[in-house]
Design an enzyme around this catalytic site. Structure first.
Site, PDB file in Angstrom:
ATOM      1  N   ARG A  57       1.712   4.483  11.819  1.00  0.00           N
ATOM      2  CA  ARG A  57       2.137   5.881  12.028  1.00  0.00           C
ATOM      3  C   ARG A  57       2.170   6.698  10.747  1.00  0.00           C
ATOM      4  O   ARG A  57       1.846   7.883  10.770  1.00  0.00           O
ATOM      5  CB  ARG A  57       3.446   5.948  12.826  1.00  0.00           C
ATOM      6  CG  ARG A  57       4.700   5.601  12.144  1.00  0.00           C
ATOM      7  CD  ARG A  57       5.616   4.800  13.038  1.00  0.00           C
ATOM      8  NE  ARG A  57       5.198   3.410  13.020  1.00  0.00           N
ATOM      9  CZ  ARG A  57       4.886   2.706  14.090  1.00  0.00           C
ATOM     10  NH1 ARG A  57       4.980   3.251  15.276  1.00  0.00           N
ATOM     11  NH2 ARG A  57       4.503   1.463  13.990  1.00  0.00           N
ATOM     12  N   LYS A  86     -10.894  -6.088  -7.187  1.00  0.00           N
ATOM     13  CA  LYS A  86     -11.758  -6.508  -8.312  1.00  0.00           C
ATOM     14  C   LYS A  86     -11.024  -6.396  -9.637  1.00  0.00           C
ATOM     15  O   LYS A  86     -11.638  -6.478 -10.695  1.00  0.00           O
ATOM     16  CB  LYS A  86     -13.008  -5.628  -8.357  1.00  0.00           C
ATOM     17  CG  LYS A  86     -13.874  -5.688  -7.126  1.00  0.00           C
ATOM     18  CD  LYS A  86     -15.096  -4.795  -7.335  1.00  0.00           C
ATOM     19  CE  LYS A  86     -15.935  -4.674  -6.082  1.00  0.00           C
ATOM     20  NZ  LYS A  86     -16.978  -3.651  -6.245  1.00  0.00           N
ATOM     21  N   ARG A 107       0.447   4.317  -0.177  1.00  0.00           N
ATOM     22  CA  ARG A 107       1.403   3.232   0.096  1.00  0.00           C
ATOM     23  C   ARG A 107       0.916   2.008  -0.642  1.00  0.00           C
ATOM     24  O   ARG A 107      -0.284   1.718  -0.669  1.00  0.00           O
ATOM     25  CB  ARG A 107       1.479   2.959   1.596  1.00  0.00           C
ATOM     26  CG  ARG A 107       2.242   1.694   1.922  1.00  0.00           C
ATOM     27  CD  ARG A 107       2.463   1.489   3.390  1.00  0.00           C
ATOM     28  NE  ARG A 107       3.443   2.434   3.918  1.00  0.00           N
ATOM     29  CZ  ARG A 107       3.894   2.398   5.159  1.00  0.00           C
ATOM     30  NH1 ARG A 107       3.456   1.483   6.003  1.00  0.00           N
ATOM     31  NH2 ARG A 107       4.786   3.287   5.581  1.00  0.00           N
ATOM     32  N   HIS A 135      10.744   5.371   0.679  1.00  0.00           N
ATOM     33  CA  HIS A 135       9.828   5.917   1.681  1.00  0.00           C
ATOM     34  C   HIS A 135      10.337   7.325   1.977  1.00  0.00           C
ATOM     35  O   HIS A 135      10.904   7.589   3.037  1.00  0.00           O
ATOM     36  CB  HIS A 135       9.869   5.015   2.924  1.00  0.00           C
ATOM     37  CG  HIS A 135       8.778   5.246   3.912  1.00  0.00           C
ATOM     38  ND1 HIS A 135       7.957   6.355   3.894  1.00  0.00           N
ATOM     39  CD2 HIS A 135       8.365   4.496   4.976  1.00  0.00           C
ATOM     40  CE1 HIS A 135       7.098   6.263   4.898  1.00  0.00           C
ATOM     41  NE2 HIS A 135       7.328   5.146   5.562  1.00  0.00           N
TER      42      HIS A 135
END
Ligand code: NCD
Length: 336
Positions: A57, A86, A107, A135
């Site tokens: 979401r 990498k 995120r 958050h």
């Protein structure tokens, strides 16, 4: 604060007036989110949506919010499919991606990683969750939802009674929400978790310094009896050393309609940042609550689009131009 060009990394960067501004702009976004109008205000702008940890979401609603303002979205999902696998540094990734985008949402599993990325970025960066740390956009949409739900019942944010339940140690949504509640007054907050998953002391201190009454408990039913909001959370399995360790805590705080009817006040609002763990051994919010009008979980997800649209409009400084670029909706739709 000055929003134009700013990174959105932590709730700590806001004052209460900033939150009120975000919520005011979020209200203005509703006709667009409900498809009563479309706006092309961000035509030509590109969002770099960089999710290096699972998300449904948050990632999709950031993308939809940007699309609803007329902008385009480019995405990376997962560390394995990006050059980070990498060995590329966050600094290099930020220098590169900020050359392609007008704003970046990110995120990442490491606490502090999004701030590190932002310090090398040439465009504003919005934190979509950095490990167990913060958050912020989830906390904003949660408080926006709380305010709407409580106002509809004749209440206000100051004086709110809230139970936060579950994994309060690793849950970043409750960390950001605690920081946000510290901008308000006279709340009664009960923190319900297993002892090992208690809310870190620094957040409890912040809440107490703000003058809130904070209680700590390990028991669900006595804690949900006199609250306006029950905010349930998932055991953050990905932050434990093993699934077996997370299993020790799963299913401790199950809420279903029978428990709700027996213990909660009739108007208590039920919230969860989602995903709710619906496996039988967890069953945080039972399916039988789905018909309960006070279950606000899908109003939270809808509100997330409004709040994220507001943040884009503020950070890219187009709030006053959104309506100037409005057009009618051409397609048949079933919203609002
Ligand atoms: C939360 C998260 O990612 O922190 N999900 C979300 O963004 N709504 C909560 C969780 O994963 O439990």
């Amino acid at each position: 604060m000055k929003f134009a060009g700013a990174h959105i990394l932590s709730i700590d960067q806001f004052e209460r007036g900033d939150i009120e501004e975000i919520f005011r702009v979020a209200d203005e976004m509703e006709p667009y989110a409900l498809r009563r109008k479309v706006t092309r205000v961000l035509e030509g702008a590109i969002l770099g949506n960089m999710f290096f940890e699972p998300s449904t979401r948050t990632r999709v609603s950031f993308g939809c919010a940007f699309n609803l303002l007329g902008g385009n979205v480019r995405e990376t999902t997962g560390v394995q499919t990006s050059a980070i696998a990498k060995g590329e540094s966050l600094y290099d990734t930020a220098r590169v991606l900020s050359g392609y985008s007008d704003v970046i949402c990110m995120r990442h599993p490491e606490p502090g990683s999004v701030a590190e990325f932002a310090s090398a970025s040439r465009v504003p960066v919005i934190n979509g969750g950095d490990g167990a740390n913060e958050h912020p956009t989830q906390a904003l949409l949660d408080l926006y939802t709380i305010q709407k739900e409580i106002k509809a019942k004749g209440g206000a944010l100051d004086g709110l009674r809230v139970a936060m339940i579950g994994d309060l140690r690793y849950g970043r949504t409750v960390h950001s929400l605690a920081r946000l509640m510290a901008l308000y007054k006279n709340m009664q907050i009960v923190l319900v978790s297993p002892v090992e998953l208690a809310m870190p002391e620094k957040y409890i201190e912040k809440l107490r310094e703000a003058g809130h009454v904070v209680d700590v408990s390990t028991e669900l039913t006595p804690s949900i009896q006199h609250v306006d909001i029950v905010y349930s959370t998932r055991i953050q399995e990905e932050r434990f050393a093993s699934k077996e360790e997370a299993d020790l805590y799963r299913g401790r705080f199950r809420l279903n309609q029978a428990i709700y009817t027996r213990y909660c006040e009739p108007n208590t609002v039920i919230m969860h940042p989602l995903p709710r763990d619906s496996r039988a051994e967890a069953n945080e919010l039972d399916k039988d609550l789905d018909e309960n009008p006070n279950l606000a979980i899908f109003r939270q997800t809808d509100n997330g689009v409004l709040v994220r649209m507001a943040l884009f409009a503020l950070v890219l400084d187009v709030v006053d131009d959104v309506d100037k670029h409005a057009q009618r909706v051409n397609w048949y739709h079933t919203r609002g």
